[in-house]
Write a protein that holds these residues in place. Sequence first.
Motif, PDB file in Angstrom:
ATOM      1  N   HIS A 195       0.833  -1.211   0.000  1.00 49.17           N
ATOM      2  CA  HIS A 195       0.000   0.000   0.000  1.00 49.17           C
ATOM      3  C   HIS A 195       0.868   1.262   0.000  1.00 49.17           C
ATOM      4  O   HIS A 195       0.611   2.217  -0.745  1.00 49.17           O
ATOM      5  CB  HIS A 195      -0.913  -0.009   1.226  1.00 49.17           C
ATOM      6  N   ILE A 196       1.920   1.267   0.820  1.00 47.77           N
ATOM      7  CA  ILE A 196       2.806   2.435   0.904  1.00 47.77           C
ATOM      8  C   ILE A 196       3.520   2.662  -0.426  1.00 47.77           C
ATOM      9  O   ILE A 196       3.565   3.796  -0.941  1.00 47.77           O
ATOM     10  CB  ILE A 196       3.817   2.245   2.049  1.00 47.77           C
ATOM     11  N   LEU A 197       4.068   1.612  -1.007  1.00 45.07           N
ATOM     12  CA  LEU A 197       4.808   1.754  -2.262  1.00 45.07           C
ATOM     13  C   LEU A 197       3.897   2.158  -3.408  1.00 45.07           C
ATOM     14  O   LEU A 197       4.310   2.905  -4.308  1.00 45.07           O
ATOM     15  CB  LEU A 197       5.533   0.444  -2.588  1.00 45.07           C
ATOM     16  N   SER A 198       2.656   1.680  -3.380  1.00 47.56           N
ATOM     17  CA  SER A 198       1.703   2.090  -4.413  1.00 47.56           C
ATOM     18  C   SER A 198       1.413   3.587  -4.305  1.00 47.56           C
ATOM     19  O   SER A 198       1.353   4.294  -5.318  1.00 47.56           O
ATOM     20  CB  SER A 198       0.413   1.289  -4.274  1.00 47.56           C
ATOM     21  N   THR A 199       1.271   4.070  -3.070  1.00 47.45           N
ATOM     22  CA  THR A 199       1.020   5.499  -2.864  1.00 47.45           C
ATOM     23  C   THR A 199       2.245   6.332  -3.227  1.00 47.45           C
ATOM     24  O   THR A 199       2.129   7.426  -3.783  1.00 47.45           O
ATOM     25  CB  THR A 199       0.619   5.759  -1.406  1.00 47.45           C
ATOM     26  N   GLU A 200       3.432   5.798  -2.922  1.00 44.59           N
ATOM     27  CA  GLU A 200       4.675   6.525  -3.214  1.00 44.59           C
ATOM     28  C   GLU A 200       5.131   6.360  -4.665  1.00 44.59           C
ATOM     29  O   GLU A 200       6.127   6.957  -5.065  1.00 44.59           O
ATOM     30  CB  GLU A 200       5.783   6.030  -2.279  1.00 44.59           C
ATOM     31  N   SER A 201       4.418   5.523  -5.446  1.00 43.80           N
ATOM     32  CA  SER A 201       4.751   5.260  -6.863  1.00 43.80           C
ATOM     33  C   SER A 201       6.160   4.707  -7.004  1.00 43.80           C
ATOM     34  O   SER A 201       6.954   5.156  -7.854  1.00 43.80           O
ATOM     35  CB  SER A 201       4.594   6.540  -7.700  1.00 43.80           C
ATOM     36  N   ILE A 202       6.483   3.716  -6.173  1.00 45.93           N
ATOM     37  CA  ILE A 202       7.790   3.053  -6.229  1.00 45.93           C
ATOM     38  C   ILE A 202       7.562   1.595  -6.621  1.00 45.93           C
ATOM     39  O   ILE A 202       6.809   0.885  -5.936  1.00 45.93           O
ATOM     40  CB  ILE A 202       8.510   3.136  -4.866  1.00 45.93           C
ATOM     41  N   PRO A 203       8.161   1.110  -7.700  1.00 41.29           N
ATOM     42  CA  PRO A 203       7.960  -0.286  -8.110  1.00 41.29           C
ATOM     43  C   PRO A 203       8.665  -1.242  -7.157  1.00 41.29           C
ATOM     44  O   PRO A 203       9.715  -0.931  -6.590  1.00 41.29           O
ATOM     45  CB  PRO A 203       8.574  -0.343  -9.508  1.00 41.29           C
ATOM     46  N   ALA A 204       8.075  -2.421  -7.002  1.00 43.50           N
ATOM     47  CA  ALA A 204       8.660  -3.420  -6.096  1.00 43.50           C
ATOM     48  C   ALA A 204       8.147  -4.798  -6.465  1.00 43.50           C
ATOM     49  O   ALA A 204       7.017  -4.957  -6.945  1.00 43.50           O
ATOM     50  CB  ALA A 204       8.312  -3.114  -4.644  1.00 43.50           C
ATOM     51  N   GLU A 205       9.000  -5.796  -6.263  1.00 40.92           N
ATOM     52  CA  GLU A 205       8.601  -7.188  -6.427  1.00 40.92           C
ATOM     53  C   GLU A 205       8.100  -7.729  -5.093  1.00 40.92           C
ATOM     54  O   GLU A 205       8.631  -7.386  -4.026  1.00 40.92           O
ATOM     55  CB  GLU A 205       9.792  -8.031  -6.888  1.00 40.92           C
ATOM     56  N   LYS A 206       7.103  -8.586  -5.158  1.00 40.36           N
ATOM     57  CA  LYS A 206       6.549  -9.144  -3.928  1.00 40.36           C
ATOM     58  C   LYS A 206       7.581  -9.983  -3.191  1.00 40.36           C
ATOM     59  O   LYS A 206       7.577 -10.058  -1.961  1.00 40.36           O
ATOM     60  CB  LYS A 206       5.312  -9.983  -4.248  1.00 40.36           C
ATOM     61  N   GLU A 207       8.488 -10.629  -3.947  1.00 44.97           N
ATOM     62  CA  GLU A 207       9.532 -11.420  -3.313  1.00 44.97           C
ATOM     63  C   GLU A 207      10.427 -10.540  -2.444  1.00 44.97           C
ATOM     64  O   GLU A 207      10.811 -10.917  -1.339  1.00 44.97           O
ATOM     65  CB  GLU A 207      10.358 -12.129  -4.395  1.00 44.97           C
ATOM     66  N   GLY A 208      10.752  -9.331  -2.929  1.00 45.81           N
ATOM     67  CA  GLY A 208      11.555  -8.415  -2.135  1.00 45.81           C
ATOM     68  C   GLY A 208      10.836  -7.983  -0.868  1.00 45.81           C
ATOM     69  O   GLY A 208      11.439  -7.909   0.213  1.00 45.81           O
ATOM     70  N   LEU A 209       9.536  -7.701  -0.969  1.00 50.22           N
ATOM     71  CA  LEU A 209       8.766  -7.298   0.215  1.00 50.22           C
ATOM     72  C   LEU A 209       8.642  -8.457   1.195  1.00 50.22           C
ATOM     73  O   LEU A 209       8.649  -8.256   2.416  1.00 50.22           O
ATOM     74  CB  LEU A 209       7.382  -6.803  -0.211  1.00 50.22           C
ATOM     75  N   ARG A 210       8.537  -9.671   0.672  1.00 48.23           N
ATOM     76  CA  ARG A 210       8.449 -10.835   1.554  1.00 48.23           C
ATOM     77  C   ARG A 210       9.748 -11.005   2.345  1.00 48.23           C
ATOM     78  O   ARG A 210       9.724 -11.330   3.537  1.00 48.23           O
ATOM     79  CB  ARG A 210       8.163 -12.094   0.729  1.00 48.23           C
ATOM     80  N   LEU A 211      10.883 -10.753   1.707  1.00 50.89           N
ATOM     81  CA  LEU A 211      12.167 -10.850   2.408  1.00 50.89           C
ATOM     82  C   LEU A 211      12.306  -9.753   3.455  1.00 50.89           C
ATOM     83  O   LEU A 211      12.855  -9.978   4.538  1.00 50.89           O
ATOM     84  CB  LEU A 211      13.307 -10.775   1.392  1.00 50.89           C
ATOM     85  N   ILE A 212      11.805  -8.553   3.143  1.00 50.66           N
ATOM     86  CA  ILE A 212      11.832  -7.468   4.124  1.00 50.66           C
ATOM     87  C   ILE A 212      10.967  -7.830   5.332  1.00 50.66           C
ATOM     88  O   ILE A 212      11.366  -7.617   6.486  1.00 50.66           O
ATOM     89  CB  ILE A 212      11.348  -6.155   3.474  1.00 50.66           C
ATOM     90  N   ALA A 213       9.784  -8.377   5.084  1.00 46.45           N
ATOM     91  CA  ALA A 213       8.907  -8.785   6.189  1.00 46.45           C
ATOM     92  C   ALA A 213       9.561  -9.870   7.028  1.00 46.45           C
ATOM     93  O   ALA A 213       9.433  -9.888   8.259  1.00 46.45           O
ATOM     94  CB  ALA A 213       7.568  -9.277   5.631  1.00 46.45           C
ATOM     95  N   GLN A 214      10.273 -10.771   6.375  1.00 42.42           N
ATOM     96  CA  GLN A 214      10.979 -11.824   7.109  1.00 42.42           C
ATOM     97  C   GLN A 214      12.088 -11.229   7.973  1.00 42.42           C
ATOM     98  O   GLN A 214      12.282 -11.620   9.121  1.00 42.42           O
ATOM     99  CB  GLN A 214      11.571 -12.822   6.113  1.00 42.42           C
TER     100      GLN A 214
END
Length: 432
Positions: A195-214
Amino acid sequence: MSSYQVLARKWRPHDFETIVGQDHVVTALTRALTEKRLHHAYLFTGTRGVGKTTISRIFAKALNCRGADGNGDITAKPCGVCDACRAIDAGRFVDYIEMDAASNRSVEDMTALLERAMYAPTVGRFKVYMIDEVHMLSSTAFNAMLKTLEEPPEYVKFILATTDPQKVPITVLSRCLQFNLRNMTPAGIVGHLEHILSTESIPAEKEGLRLIAQGARGSMRDALSLLDQAIAFSGGNVTGASVRSMLGMTGGDTLAGILEALVQGDAPAMLARADEMQGESLSFAQALRDLAGMLHRIALLQRVPGAVSPDEPTYAAEAALAKAMSPEEVQLYYQIALHGRNDLGLAPDEYAGFTMTLLRMLAFKPSGLKVRHVPPRDGGAAAAPSLPAAWAAPAASALETAPAISRAPTSLAMAPMPPAQSVPPWGELPAG
């Protein structure tokens, strides 16, 4: 002068509706504010970065909000535009006092605070004292606050926060309403980051976000800090590869390759993977943590297949390993990985600790597969010494001709025990 604001501060919730993952606390507080059934002391517990200070500020705004027209009352939905709301958000509201108990832990500090609490609020409806890391207070400071904490003036509210409630005296706990803030789930963190990256217009892969959450381990603040770092590291495109490189995490293919070599008893292949990790300067401590996580998912696939999502990047490799390994092997390797990580600080270096953990898995491998010897590290021609004949695995023909009672489900031959010798009674010498 840069005006950039870090994501953890920019996206800090300012009302109860935007708090993520703490519905049980939000529901209790909003109903208490709506019905005006307010206690005089609250205790928020939980690990770092789950919202203890944030919720206390929102609660202070709810108590002191005057509404957009200046005629508001206590509310579960602070307006955010009145003088009290804006001052609390900016950290300059004179009747909201935050105190760090780690640096103000003496009885003198507590006595000074309690003396000020006796005076009525200057501009607000309530005077709110927020004591962070309250478990750091000295025993005399706790004793000094007991009476005031039990019967404070009607215009005073106490909010205590701690990451270690076991160190808070029971006499203090009994005077507070206690709320345990939960760790954020990885799925909840990923959803909020998307949600934050969508609002900030920053592209991201879900795999990268999953690693950050981990890597955040249940803390939303840590996740936002890691996201800030990942955006800078990747140049504005948060990918799985960039996050993995930033955190020094081992790829799933490497870990799966280590376990596949373990199944085949291929020690050189296991060490080759370790050498690749060393060449990439990856964290061996993180690798053992990730290896234990992979073994956990393999165990789940063996017993509860539906507990592991097929969307996981390593699902195919883990499903194949779940069929190739016995449940006993998985449990054994999991324990060895945990102990290897705990012993990593005692090893000569991390590489030695990691490779010894892998060799320990091979040494205690419960199957009868032959293990190839590891060639010399210096590339010389000397061959590793072979095992003594007495330790070699028995031939299949010998097992077939052995009596049924002597057959054992093991690959090592047990040498017969020598006959017992008689021992003379105490005080007697042997004959001859």
